[in-house]
Write a protein that holds these residues in place. Sequence first.
Motif, short mmCIF file in Angstrom:
data_model
loop_
_atom_site.label_atom_id
_atom_site.label_comp_id
_atom_site.label_asym_id
_atom_site.label_seq_id
_atom_site.Cartn_x
_atom_site.Cartn_y
_atom_site.Cartn_z
N LYS A 267 22.70 -20.81 -27.19
CA LYS A 267 23.07 -20.03 -26.00
C LYS A 267 24.56 -20.13 -25.68
N GLN A 268 25.34 -20.78 -26.54
CA GLN A 268 26.75 -21.01 -26.23
C GLN A 268 27.65 -19.97 -26.88
N VAL A 269 28.71 -19.66 -26.15
CA VAL A 269 29.79 -18.82 -26.67
C VAL A 269 31.07 -19.63 -26.50
N LYS A 270 31.76 -19.88 -27.59
CA LYS A 270 32.92 -20.77 -27.58
C LYS A 270 34.18 -20.03 -28.02
N CYS A 271 35.30 -20.45 -27.45
CA CYS A 271 36.62 -19.98 -27.86
C CYS A 271 37.38 -21.17 -28.44
N TRP A 272 37.79 -21.07 -29.69
CA TRP A 272 38.49 -22.14 -30.39
C TRP A 272 39.98 -21.80 -30.49
N ASP A 273 40.82 -22.76 -30.15
CA ASP A 273 42.26 -22.60 -30.34
C ASP A 273 42.59 -23.11 -31.74
N LEU A 274 43.04 -22.22 -32.61
CA LEU A 274 43.26 -22.57 -34.01
C LEU A 274 44.55 -23.37 -34.22
N GLU A 275 45.36 -23.51 -33.18
CA GLU A 275 46.54 -24.36 -33.31
C GLU A 275 46.16 -25.83 -33.15
N TYR A 276 45.09 -26.08 -32.37
CA TYR A 276 44.64 -27.46 -32.16
C TYR A 276 43.25 -27.70 -32.75
N ASN A 277 42.60 -26.62 -33.22
CA ASN A 277 41.25 -26.70 -33.79
C ASN A 277 40.26 -27.32 -32.81
N LYS A 278 40.38 -26.92 -31.55
CA LYS A 278 39.50 -27.43 -30.51
C LYS A 278 38.97 -26.28 -29.67
N VAL A 279 37.83 -26.55 -29.02
CA VAL A 279 37.26 -25.57 -28.10
C VAL A 279 38.05 -25.63 -26.80
N ILE A 280 38.53 -24.49 -26.34
CA ILE A 280 39.29 -24.45 -25.09
C ILE A 280 38.54 -23.70 -23.98
N ARG A 281 37.53 -22.91 -24.34
CA ARG A 281 36.79 -22.18 -23.31
C ARG A 281 35.32 -22.06 -23.71
N HIS A 282 34.46 -22.10 -22.71
CA HIS A 282 33.04 -21.79 -22.88
C HIS A 282 32.70 -20.62 -21.98
N TYR A 283 31.82 -19.76 -22.44
CA TYR A 283 31.39 -18.60 -21.66
C TYR A 283 29.89 -18.75 -21.40
N HIS A 284 29.55 -19.14 -20.17
CA HIS A 284 28.17 -19.45 -19.81
C HIS A 284 27.53 -18.26 -19.12
N GLY A 285 26.28 -17.99 -19.45
CA GLY A 285 25.57 -16.90 -18.77
C GLY A 285 24.33 -16.44 -19.50
N HIS A 286 24.35 -16.43 -20.82
CA HIS A 286 23.17 -15.97 -21.56
C HIS A 286 22.02 -16.94 -21.39
N LEU A 287 20.82 -16.39 -21.32
CA LEU A 287 19.62 -17.18 -21.08
C LEU A 287 18.88 -17.54 -22.36
N SER A 288 19.35 -17.05 -23.49
CA SER A 288 18.68 -17.33 -24.76
C SER A 288 19.72 -17.26 -25.88
N ALA A 289 19.24 -17.33 -27.11
CA ALA A 289 20.13 -17.35 -28.27
C ALA A 289 21.08 -16.15 -28.26
N VAL A 290 22.34 -16.39 -28.61
CA VAL A 290 23.35 -15.33 -28.69
C VAL A 290 23.46 -14.92 -30.16
N TYR A 291 23.15 -13.65 -30.44
CA TYR A 291 23.00 -13.16 -31.81
C TYR A 291 24.27 -12.56 -32.40
N GLY A 292 25.20 -12.12 -31.57
CA GLY A 292 26.38 -11.46 -32.11
C GLY A 292 27.46 -11.33 -31.06
N LEU A 293 28.68 -11.05 -31.52
CA LEU A 293 29.81 -10.87 -30.60
C LEU A 293 30.86 -10.00 -31.27
N ASP A 294 31.72 -9.42 -30.42
CA ASP A 294 32.81 -8.60 -30.93
C ASP A 294 33.92 -8.60 -29.89
N LEU A 295 35.14 -8.40 -30.34
CA LEU A 295 36.30 -8.35 -29.46
C LEU A 295 36.78 -6.92 -29.31
#
Length: 513
Positions: A267-295
């Motif tokens: 159920k997690q959506v994560k934003c990774w900063d590739l300069e530090y290779n760490k998660v910098i943001r989480h996007y909370h809200g979905h109630l079940s598995a997240v199957y896909g994403l697009d920008l």
Amino acid sequence: MVEVQKHSVHTLVFRSLKRTHDMFVADNGKPVPLDEESHKRKMAIKLRNEYGPVLHMPTSKENLKEKVPQSASDSYGHKQYPANQVGQEVEYLVTGTHPYPPGPGVALTADTKIQRMPSESAAQSLAVALPASQARADANRPVPAGGEYRHPGASDRSQPAGAVVMEGGNAKNSALMAKKAPTMPKPQWHPPWKLYRVISGHLGWVRCIAVEPGNQWFVTGSADRTIKIWDLASGKLKLSLTGHISTVRGVIVSTRSPYLFSCGEDKQVKCWDLEYNKVIRHYHGHLSAVYGLDLHPTIDVLVTCSRDSTARIWDVRTKASVHTLSGHTNAVATVRCQAAEPQIITGSHDTTIRLWDLVAGKTRVTLTNHKKSVRAVVLHPRHYTFASGSPDNIKQWKFPDGSFIQNLSGHNAIINTLTVNSDGVLVSGADNGTMHLWDWRTGYNFQRVHAAVQPGSLDSESGIFACAFDQSESRLLTAEADKTIKVYKEDDTATEETHPVSWKPEIIKRKRF
């Protein structure tokens, strides 16, 4: 029913007149006799207020045909509709020329036209003329340009093959035309693709894949809960990212910032900063598995789709959920974004495709042509068209309203992924490990691939979950169930003579759905 109602209204009028003929109520509440002039004046007011809307209507069917003079008036001073000729029998026929339908208590205005029933010969000529107008509409429809092949759609299906069409309303000057059955034009020749590298390293199914904008590396997400970054030229592993606690189902690299976005069955959506290779943001809200994403290509907006039957629009910077796109009745399997309208397209296990208004957060169009789950949607990089994949068919559509173009039939499997390049090569990958390559314009299937599973894997682990072209479109990468990433490239030695197009101008089947 209307004639009986007209008769009862007039009966009510005459009974009311009889009751109030000699008496009327004065101001003090006592009945007083009225003189003839006052009686007529009050009766005229009563008739105008209570029965004015219906007094001009004919009383009954028996009285419809009567001898009437031109511009005749009834006994109450209301002007009747003029007859065609003096002393001629008249049939009152109210037709739908007024802005609202006639009904109880609805007045018909003087603007309402009264027409005669058409004669039998006139009705026959009208019926003969109807197909001609459709034929003229089809003839005046613009022919698509050579670059955009339009499969025979609904316009061509209005008349079956070989149907005889009557041109013109006059039978004496009519010409017979036989419609020819449409044929597929000759497809563009594409060189075949061959497997040249198999990359292993994941410990589970490889579920998603994306190539970074600089074309130096690509990223994959797996059922082993890891995200791996690989060098595109050598195929060597560069980096592993851990953080998801379940299968990673979607990855994408931003073209606007050094960010990597991922989603998974946790159920997690994560934003990774590739300069530090760490998660910098989480996007909370979905109630079940997240199957896909697009920008979104032009604004800082992330769109995700989930098994909770919704898609969500996120502000990348503030992590706020801008809209929740509700409407699907089952899991939303795929989502795509574009700069033009409609900006968001989703495909779902409820068999529908929805085109969304990004600003309003509402559905613009719902496409219900598929009979089974829609797991893949791909947008053409140059044309204003897109394709959707389902076990029943691959279908091509035209923006902005989702007009149907054509079916691409033959890949009889659960289609998990679609991708297309600018040369018009469409690739479909299926659950059984087969991959079909198509000519986008004509829908011609020019190659079928079924690569062997890696040694040590079961044949049942043959399955393609995702595929993508690199930025140069010279390499094709597939993410597979045997835990590998396979890389394909065009066969440089192939020519039109060594690999000819086995095409015949066959008649296209007129099956739309």
